[in-house]
Write a protein that holds these residues in place. Sequence first.
Motif, PDB file in Angstrom:
ATOM      1  N   GLU A 206       0.811  -1.220   0.000  1.00 22.63           N
ATOM      2  CA  GLU A 206       0.000   0.000   0.000  1.00 22.63           C
ATOM      3  C   GLU A 206       0.848   1.276   0.000  1.00 22.63           C
ATOM      4  O   GLU A 206       1.830   1.385   0.769  1.00 22.63           O
ATOM      5  CB  GLU A 206      -0.917   0.012   1.224  1.00 22.63           C
ATOM      6  CG  GLU A 206      -1.897   1.196   1.257  1.00 22.63           C
ATOM      7  CD  GLU A 206      -3.025   0.966   2.210  1.00 22.63           C
ATOM      8  OE1 GLU A 206      -2.864   1.263   3.406  1.00 22.63           O
ATOM      9  OE2 GLU A 206      -4.074   0.440   1.780  1.00 22.63           O
TER      10      GLU A 206
ATOM     11  N   PRO B 145      -4.940   8.539   9.834  1.00 24.27           N
ATOM     12  CA  PRO B 145      -5.525   9.145  11.041  1.00 24.27           C
ATOM     13  C   PRO B 145      -5.001   8.513  12.325  1.00 24.27           C
ATOM     14  O   PRO B 145      -4.850   9.174  13.335  1.00 24.27           O
ATOM     15  CB  PRO B 145      -7.028   8.882  10.868  1.00 24.27           C
ATOM     16  CG  PRO B 145      -7.221   8.746   9.395  1.00 24.27           C
ATOM     17  CD  PRO B 145      -5.975   8.075   8.901  1.00 24.27           C
ATOM     18  N   SER B 146      -4.675   7.213  12.247  1.00 28.46           N
ATOM     19  CA  SER B 146      -4.249   6.556  13.500  1.00 28.46           C
ATOM     20  C   SER B 146      -2.781   6.800  13.814  1.00 28.46           C
ATOM     21  O   SER B 146      -2.396   6.902  14.973  1.00 28.46           O
ATOM     22  CB  SER B 146      -4.491   5.046  13.409  1.00 28.46           C
ATOM     23  OG  SER B 146      -3.697   4.482  12.373  1.00 28.46           O
TER      24      SER B 146
ATOM     25  N   SER C  25      -4.043  -4.820   7.308  1.00 31.83           N
ATOM     26  CA  SER C  25      -3.545  -4.029   8.439  1.00 31.83           C
ATOM     27  C   SER C  25      -2.786  -4.851   9.478  1.00 31.83           C
ATOM     28  O   SER C  25      -2.989  -6.062   9.623  1.00 31.83           O
ATOM     29  CB  SER C  25      -4.696  -3.294   9.167  1.00 31.83           C
ATOM     30  OG  SER C  25      -5.353  -2.404   8.321  1.00 31.83           O
ATOM     31  N   GLY C  26      -1.977  -4.098  10.203  1.00 31.09           N
ATOM     32  CA  GLY C  26      -1.378  -4.630  11.414  1.00 31.09           C
ATOM     33  C   GLY C  26      -0.149  -5.489  11.248  1.00 31.09           C
ATOM     34  O   GLY C  26       0.440  -5.910  12.240  1.00 31.09           O
TER      35      GLY C  26
ATOM     36  N   ARG D 184       3.428  -5.934  11.274  1.00 29.30           N
ATOM     37  CA  ARG D 184       4.536  -5.088  11.752  1.00 29.30           C
ATOM     38  C   ARG D 184       5.851  -5.853  11.742  1.00 29.30           C
ATOM     39  O   ARG D 184       6.877  -5.309  12.174  1.00 29.30           O
ATOM     40  CB  ARG D 184       4.232  -4.616  13.184  1.00 29.30           C
ATOM     41  CG  ARG D 184       3.001  -3.712  13.282  1.00 29.30           C
ATOM     42  CD  ARG D 184       3.234  -2.390  12.565  1.00 29.30           C
ATOM     43  NE  ARG D 184       2.039  -1.526  12.618  1.00 29.30           N
ATOM     44  CZ  ARG D 184       1.154  -1.463  11.628  1.00 29.30           C
ATOM     45  NH1 ARG D 184       1.283  -2.242  10.555  1.00 29.30           N
ATOM     46  NH2 ARG D 184       0.110  -0.654  11.718  1.00 29.30           N
TER      47      ARG D 184
ATOM     48  N   ILE E 116      -0.552  -4.615   3.229  1.00 28.91           N
ATOM     49  CA  ILE E 116       0.441  -4.060   4.149  1.00 28.91           C
ATOM     50  C   ILE E 116       0.825  -2.654   3.692  1.00 28.91           C
ATOM     51  O   ILE E 116       1.201  -2.457   2.542  1.00 28.91           O
ATOM     52  CB  ILE E 116       1.703  -4.946   4.187  1.00 28.91           C
ATOM     53  CG1 ILE E 116       1.351  -6.392   4.560  1.00 28.91           C
ATOM     54  CG2 ILE E 116       2.737  -4.356   5.156  1.00 28.91           C
ATOM     55  CD1 ILE E 116       2.511  -7.371   4.416  1.00 28.91           C
ATOM     56  N   GLY E 117       0.746  -1.710   4.622  1.00 35.56           N
ATOM     57  CA  GLY E 117       1.089  -0.331   4.280  1.00 35.56           C
ATOM     58  C   GLY E 117       2.198   0.228   5.156  1.00 35.56           C
ATOM     59  O   GLY E 117       3.327   0.437   4.709  1.00 35.56           O
ATOM     60  N   SER E 118       1.881   0.434   6.441  1.00 40.19           N
ATOM     61  CA  SER E 118       2.809   1.140   7.331  1.00 40.19           C
ATOM     62  C   SER E 118       4.178   0.467   7.421  1.00 40.19           C
ATOM     63  O   SER E 118       5.208   1.144   7.449  1.00 40.19           O
ATOM     64  CB  SER E 118       2.198   1.242   8.725  1.00 40.19           C
ATOM     65  OG  SER E 118       0.930   1.847   8.666  1.00 40.19           O
TER      66      SER E 118
HETATM   67  O1  LIG Z   1      -4.826   3.413   8.912  1.00 37.92           O
HETATM   68  C1  LIG Z   1      -5.653   4.126   9.543  1.00 37.92           C
HETATM   69  O2  LIG Z   1      -5.352   4.863  10.495  1.00 37.92           O
HETATM   70  C2  LIG Z   1      -7.086   4.127   9.117  1.00 37.92           C
HETATM   71  C3  LIG Z   1      -8.013   4.888   9.826  1.00 37.92           C
HETATM   72  C4  LIG Z   1      -9.342   4.893   9.404  1.00 37.92           C
HETATM   73  C5  LIG Z   1      -9.745   4.169   8.288  1.00 37.92           C
HETATM   74  C6  LIG Z   1      -8.819   3.400   7.572  1.00 37.92           C
HETATM   75  C7  LIG Z   1      -7.496   3.393   7.987  1.00 37.92           C
HETATM   76  N1  LIG Z   1      -6.518   2.681   7.297  1.00 37.92           N
HETATM   77  C8  LIG Z   1      -6.760   2.073   6.031  1.00 37.92           C
HETATM   78  C9  LIG Z   1      -6.279   0.697   6.140  1.00 37.92           C
HETATM   79  O3  LIG Z   1      -7.044  -0.163   6.343  1.00 37.92           O
HETATM   80  C10 LIG Z   1      -4.791   0.512   6.105  1.00 37.92           C
HETATM   81  O4  LIG Z   1      -4.197   1.595   5.427  1.00 37.92           O
HETATM   82  C11 LIG Z   1      -4.344  -0.769   5.393  1.00 37.92           C
HETATM   83  O5  LIG Z   1      -5.126  -1.869   5.788  1.00 37.92           O
HETATM   84  C12 LIG Z   1      -2.868  -1.028   5.727  1.00 37.92           C
HETATM   85  O6  LIG Z   1      -2.751  -1.079   7.140  1.00 37.92           O
HETATM   86  P1  LIG Z   1      -1.263  -1.015   7.804  1.00 37.92           P
HETATM   87  O7  LIG Z   1      -0.439  -2.074   7.103  1.00 37.92           O
HETATM   88  O8  LIG Z   1      -1.482  -1.309   9.269  1.00 37.92           O
HETATM   89  O9  LIG Z   1      -0.747   0.361   7.545  1.00 37.92           O
END
Ligand SMILES: O=C(O)c1ccccc1NCC(=O)[C@H](O)[C@H](O)COP(=O)(O)O
Length: 268
Positions: free
Chosen positions: A64, A70-71, A226-227, A229, A247-249
């Motif tokens: 991603e 926002p979080s 998400s999640g 790490r 996977i983004g962050s």
């Molecule tokens: O990521 C956020 O803070 C968030 C807040 C509100 C709505 C959606 C949000 N994120 C979108 C996603 O679901 C994530 O960008 C995506 O699943 C990747 O998650 P991660 O690998 O934990 O960055």
Amino acid sequence: MSDKGSTYLDKILAAKRAELAAPRATRSGALTDRELLELGARLPRPRDFIGALREGPRPGIIAEFKRASPSAGALREGADARQIAMLYAAGGATCMSVLCDKHFQGSLDDLRTVRQSVALPLLAKDFILEKTQIVEAKRVGADCVLLIVAALPAPQLRNLIEFSHSLEMQVLCETRDEAEIDRAMAAGAKLIGVNSRDLQTFELDPDRAAKLRKYVPKSFTYVAESGVRSIDDALRLRDSGADALLIGSYFMTAEHPGEALRELVMAL
Ligand SMILES: O=C(O)c1ccccc1NCC(=O)[C@H](O)[C@H](O)COP(=O)(O)O
């Protein structure tokens, strides 16, 4: 919880509704459903996002592009979409997700830039509430769109899935529990995502995607969102039966995103 007791998701959706209600530069905002369908059908044929996940190595990696959230706040200030996309493509991503919402410092222009940079199938990660957004996503090169079950009443969810499919666009239907998984499948979704992040509170439940895997038949494609790490998190989700990981962050905060992706792909 954000201001006035509404959740963060409520706030983001309210902002999106206001954005959609405002006068729009693109034609699609004033068209009838039939005209939208005709306009969308004339756009270039999308790539097979689900096919890439099912035919490639399991689990597929949906990498991603996300400058901020926002979080977490800023993840990679001013990140260049073309540069990151090329690093993801070289690093072994199966597909890409591009955050197109302003709360993530993203836009549809980012998706257009990624489309012009790599051949990977692309997911428009946006808060989609109406058909015009699906046409706009296809116009800039998306192959798949995100529909969040928690944000859409059942008739609207089905309507948007059917409209997407009529444009040969695929849909990642995002869920958070068994009831929403059932709603997604009943509405015609073939690509089911489980977000380990609660979009109302931002809390992460690292076991959610593994726990819910049993409710989705193998004929569907299952995405753990998400999640992730660490490589261990990815291995655990692979072993739980996820067909793909979004996977983004983890990548966007790595010193070298392409290397972090390559290392994770090699470990899987
Ligand atoms: O990521 C956020 O803070 C968030 C807040 C509100 C709505 C959606 C949000 N994120 C979108 C996603 O679901 C994530 O960008 C995506 O699943 C990747 O998650 P991660 O690998 O934990 O960055």
